[in-house]
Design a protein around this motif. Structure first.
Motif, PDB file in Angstrom:
ATOM      1  N   LYS A  82     -35.200  -7.549  14.908  1.00  0.00           N
ATOM      2  CA  LYS A  82     -34.501  -8.670  15.539  1.00  0.00           C
ATOM      3  C   LYS A  82     -35.424  -9.869  15.761  1.00  0.00           C
ATOM      4  O   LYS A  82     -35.026 -11.020  15.541  1.00  0.00           O
ATOM      5  N   ASP A  83     -36.641  -9.638  16.202  1.00  0.00           N
ATOM      6  CA  ASP A  83     -37.563 -10.744  16.510  1.00  0.00           C
ATOM      7  C   ASP A  83     -37.805 -11.633  15.301  1.00  0.00           C
ATOM      8  O   ASP A  83     -37.867 -12.859  15.425  1.00  0.00           O
ATOM      9  N   THR A 147     -21.957  -2.255  -4.713  1.00  0.00           N
ATOM     10  CA  THR A 147     -20.980  -3.036  -3.958  1.00  0.00           C
ATOM     11  C   THR A 147     -21.279  -3.095  -2.459  1.00  0.00           C
ATOM     12  O   THR A 147     -20.550  -3.767  -1.727  1.00  0.00           O
ATOM     13  N   HIS A 148     -22.314  -2.401  -1.981  1.00  0.00           N
ATOM     14  CA  HIS A 148     -22.550  -2.361  -0.527  1.00  0.00           C
ATOM     15  C   HIS A 148     -23.373  -3.566  -0.062  1.00  0.00           C
ATOM     16  O   HIS A 148     -24.480  -3.469   0.438  1.00  0.00           O
ATOM     17  N   CYS A 149     -22.751  -4.755  -0.242  1.00  0.00           N
ATOM     18  CA  CYS A 149     -23.395  -6.011   0.156  1.00  0.00           C
ATOM     19  C   CYS A 149     -23.003  -6.371   1.591  1.00  0.00           C
ATOM     20  O   CYS A 149     -22.156  -5.726   2.200  1.00  0.00           O
ATOM     21  N   LEU A 150     -23.625  -7.418   2.101  1.00  0.00           N
ATOM     22  CA  LEU A 150     -23.306  -7.925   3.435  1.00  0.00           C
ATOM     23  C   LEU A 150     -23.609  -9.409   3.467  1.00  0.00           C
ATOM     24  O   LEU A 150     -24.662  -9.848   2.990  1.00  0.00           O
ATOM     25  N   GLU A 151     -22.698 -10.208   4.001  1.00  0.00           N
ATOM     26  CA  GLU A 151     -22.922 -11.647   4.145  1.00  0.00           C
ATOM     27  C   GLU A 151     -22.145 -12.128   5.361  1.00  0.00           C
ATOM     28  O   GLU A 151     -20.907 -12.095   5.371  1.00  0.00           O
ATOM     29  N   VAL A 152     -22.866 -12.570   6.391  1.00  0.00           N
ATOM     30  CA  VAL A 152     -22.241 -12.962   7.655  1.00  0.00           C
ATOM     31  C   VAL A 152     -22.800 -14.309   8.122  1.00  0.00           C
ATOM     32  O   VAL A 152     -24.019 -14.457   8.257  1.00  0.00           O
ATOM     33  N   GLU A 164     -26.841 -12.849  20.597  1.00  0.00           N
ATOM     34  CA  GLU A 164     -27.999 -12.077  20.159  1.00  0.00           C
ATOM     35  C   GLU A 164     -27.636 -10.593  20.025  1.00  0.00           C
ATOM     36  O   GLU A 164     -28.187  -9.897  19.166  1.00  0.00           O
ATOM     37  N   GLU A 165     -26.736 -10.146  20.881  1.00  0.00           N
ATOM     38  CA  GLU A 165     -26.294  -8.751  20.799  1.00  0.00           C
ATOM     39  C   GLU A 165     -25.616  -8.474  19.456  1.00  0.00           C
ATOM     40  O   GLU A 165     -25.827  -7.429  18.839  1.00  0.00           O
ATOM     41  N   TYR A 166     -24.815  -9.430  19.000  1.00  0.00           N
ATOM     42  CA  TYR A 166     -24.145  -9.281  17.712  1.00  0.00           C
ATOM     43  C   TYR A 166     -25.155  -9.313  16.569  1.00  0.00           C
ATOM     44  O   TYR A 166     -25.041  -8.564  15.600  1.00  0.00           O
ATOM     45  N   ILE A 167     -26.153 -10.179  16.677  1.00  0.00           N
ATOM     46  CA  ILE A 167     -27.196 -10.248  15.653  1.00  0.00           C
ATOM     47  C   ILE A 167     -27.936  -8.920  15.580  1.00  0.00           C
ATOM     48  O   ILE A 167     -28.239  -8.420  14.488  1.00  0.00           O
ATOM     49  N   GLU A 168     -28.221  -8.333  16.737  1.00  0.00           N
ATOM     50  CA  GLU A 168     -28.895  -7.036  16.769  1.00  0.00           C
ATOM     51  C   GLU A 168     -28.054  -5.970  16.074  1.00  0.00           C
ATOM     52  O   GLU A 168     -28.565  -5.128  15.332  1.00  0.00           O
ATOM     53  N   PHE A 169     -26.735  -6.013  16.295  1.00  0.00           N
ATOM     54  CA  PHE A 169     -25.827  -5.078  15.632  1.00  0.00           C
ATOM     55  C   PHE A 169     -25.841  -5.294  14.113  1.00  0.00           C
ATOM     56  O   PHE A 169     -25.890  -4.329  13.336  1.00  0.00           O
ATOM     57  N   LEU A 170     -25.811  -6.547  13.681  1.00  0.00           N
ATOM     58  CA  LEU A 170     -25.827  -6.855  12.252  1.00  0.00           C
ATOM     59  C   LEU A 170     -27.109  -6.355  11.583  1.00  0.00           C
ATOM     60  O   LEU A 170     -27.077  -5.843  10.453  1.00  0.00           O
ATOM     61  N   ILE A 171     -28.227  -6.517  12.273  1.00  0.00           N
ATOM     62  CA  ILE A 171     -29.507  -6.059  11.734  1.00  0.00           C
ATOM     63  C   ILE A 171     -29.488  -4.544  11.542  1.00  0.00           C
ATOM     64  O   ILE A 171     -29.985  -4.014  10.541  1.00  0.00           O
ATOM     65  N   HIS A 172     -28.888  -3.834  12.504  1.00  0.00           N
ATOM     66  CA  HIS A 172     -28.761  -2.380  12.387  1.00  0.00           C
ATOM     67  C   HIS A 172     -27.932  -2.007  11.155  1.00  0.00           C
ATOM     68  O   HIS A 172     -28.313  -1.117  10.387  1.00  0.00           O
ATOM     69  N   VAL A 173     -26.822  -2.694  10.966  1.00  0.00           N
ATOM     70  CA  VAL A 173     -25.966  -2.437   9.791  1.00  0.00           C
ATOM     71  C   VAL A 173     -26.714  -2.745   8.501  1.00  0.00           C
ATOM     72  O   VAL A 173     -26.678  -1.967   7.532  1.00  0.00           O
ATOM     73  N   ALA A 174     -27.402  -3.880   8.467  1.00  0.00           N
ATOM     74  CA  ALA A 174     -28.136  -4.289   7.260  1.00  0.00           C
ATOM     75  C   ALA A 174     -29.258  -3.304   6.932  1.00  0.00           C
ATOM     76  O   ALA A 174     -29.487  -2.972   5.758  1.00  0.00           O
ATOM     77  N   ASN A 175     -29.957  -2.830   7.961  1.00  0.00           N
ATOM     78  CA  ASN A 175     -31.042  -1.876   7.735  1.00  0.00           C
ATOM     79  C   ASN A 175     -30.527  -0.548   7.190  1.00  0.00           C
ATOM     80  O   ASN A 175     -31.183   0.088   6.352  1.00  0.00           O
ATOM     81  N   ARG A 176     -29.372  -0.118   7.643  1.00  0.00           N
ATOM     82  CA  ARG A 176     -28.773   1.110   7.115  1.00  0.00           C
ATOM     83  C   ARG A 176     -28.405   0.932   5.647  1.00  0.00           C
ATOM     84  O   ARG A 176     -28.561   1.851   4.837  1.00  0.00           O
ATOM     85  N   LYS A 177     -27.919  -0.240   5.306  1.00  0.00           N
ATOM     86  CA  LYS A 177     -27.604  -0.521   3.902  1.00  0.00           C
ATOM     87  C   LYS A 177     -28.879  -0.527   3.050  1.00  0.00           C
ATOM     88  O   LYS A 177     -28.879  -0.065   1.909  1.00  0.00           O
TER      89      LYS A 177
END
Length: 260
Positions: A82-83, A147-152, A164-177
């Protein structure tokens, strides 16, 4: 196939035109494995990346992906924290999106069967958006895609539009991908290595090819002998005469698997 060899030599002699200017470390093993074979030549690759991309504010309502006039505030081919994302967002003055782009590879193939081999391995490894393109000049390109892309979207004209909480969630999703992307690359490399070894073993077995072709020759000779002697063929002979003709359906299956 001297023309393919010449085309490959010219392609590999070109300078790397990517933004990074070098081969991604995680993709290097696959690229080197393919370029080490006479039947393949990689033309472009990316091991997968997480990007904070900034475009012009006027492009926010555009349906097209803007590749020009785009700035990368952050890019990594590994998982991120996140940082790093928040620090990069502080530089934003336009519209910023967080993107995950999975592994992609384009390979020039000498023959259609070579592209089909790569396509089969790619799909089995999880890259189900892969396909084969045959150009008018006979150039065969195999594209390994997923096909497992992400764009937000995150900001508009430099203003952060999410928490920032949502950004943290997105980073978690992106890292799993990204983790899944790494696993697929490993599966692809191992499957490709095995498939290429099997293909070489098959090519080096002339006895097996002779055995396969012998029945066709014998059936044709038998058919000619029966006609010359005016003998009515038995049901068994009639079945044997039809066997060589049954290849039509199997040859059509070759093109059924091709995505153009």
């Amino acid at each position: 196939m001297a023309a393919f060899g010449q085309r490959k030599a010219q392609r590999l002699a070109r300078a790397d035109a990517s933004r990074k200017g070098a081969l991604d470390e995680r993709a290097a093993a696959v690229v080197q494995l393919l370029n080490g074979r006479a039947r393949f030549c990689t033309t472009s690759s990316c091991s997968g990346r997480l990007v904070l991309a900034q475009g012009r504010g006027a492009d926010i309502n555009s349906c097209e992906i803007q590749k020009k006039n785009c700035t990368w505030l952050m890019v990594t081919h590994e998982m991120c924290i996140k940082d790093d994302v928040m620090t990069a967002l502080e530089k934003a003055t336009g519209d910023v999106v967080l993107k995950f782009e999975p592994f992609v590879l384009h390979v020039l193939c000498r023959e259609l069967r070579d592209a089909q081999l790569l396509h089969s391995v790619a799909v089995d490894s999880g890259f189900r958006n892969s396909g084969i393109t045959v150009g008018r000049g006979g150039k065969i390109i195999m594209a390994v895609r997923s096909t497992h892309c992400l764009e937000v979207p995150l900001s508009h004209k430099g203003k952060l539009m999410v928490s920032e909480e949502y950004i943290e969630f997105l980073i978690h999703v992106a890292n799993r991908k990204m983790e899944e992307n790494m696993r697929r690359i490993d599966r692809f490399y191992k499957g490709l290595e095995s498939a290429l070894q099997t293909a070489v073993s098959t090519d080096n077995s002339p006895a097996e090819e002779t055995q396969k072709s012998r029945p066709v020759y014998m059936h044709r000779r038998k058919k000619k002998t029966i006609r010359e002697q005016g003998v009515q063929p038995s049901p068994k002979d009639h079945k044997e005469q039809l066997e060589p003709e049954d290849d039509t359906e199997s040859s059509l299956d070759v093109f059924a698997e091709i995505v153009i």
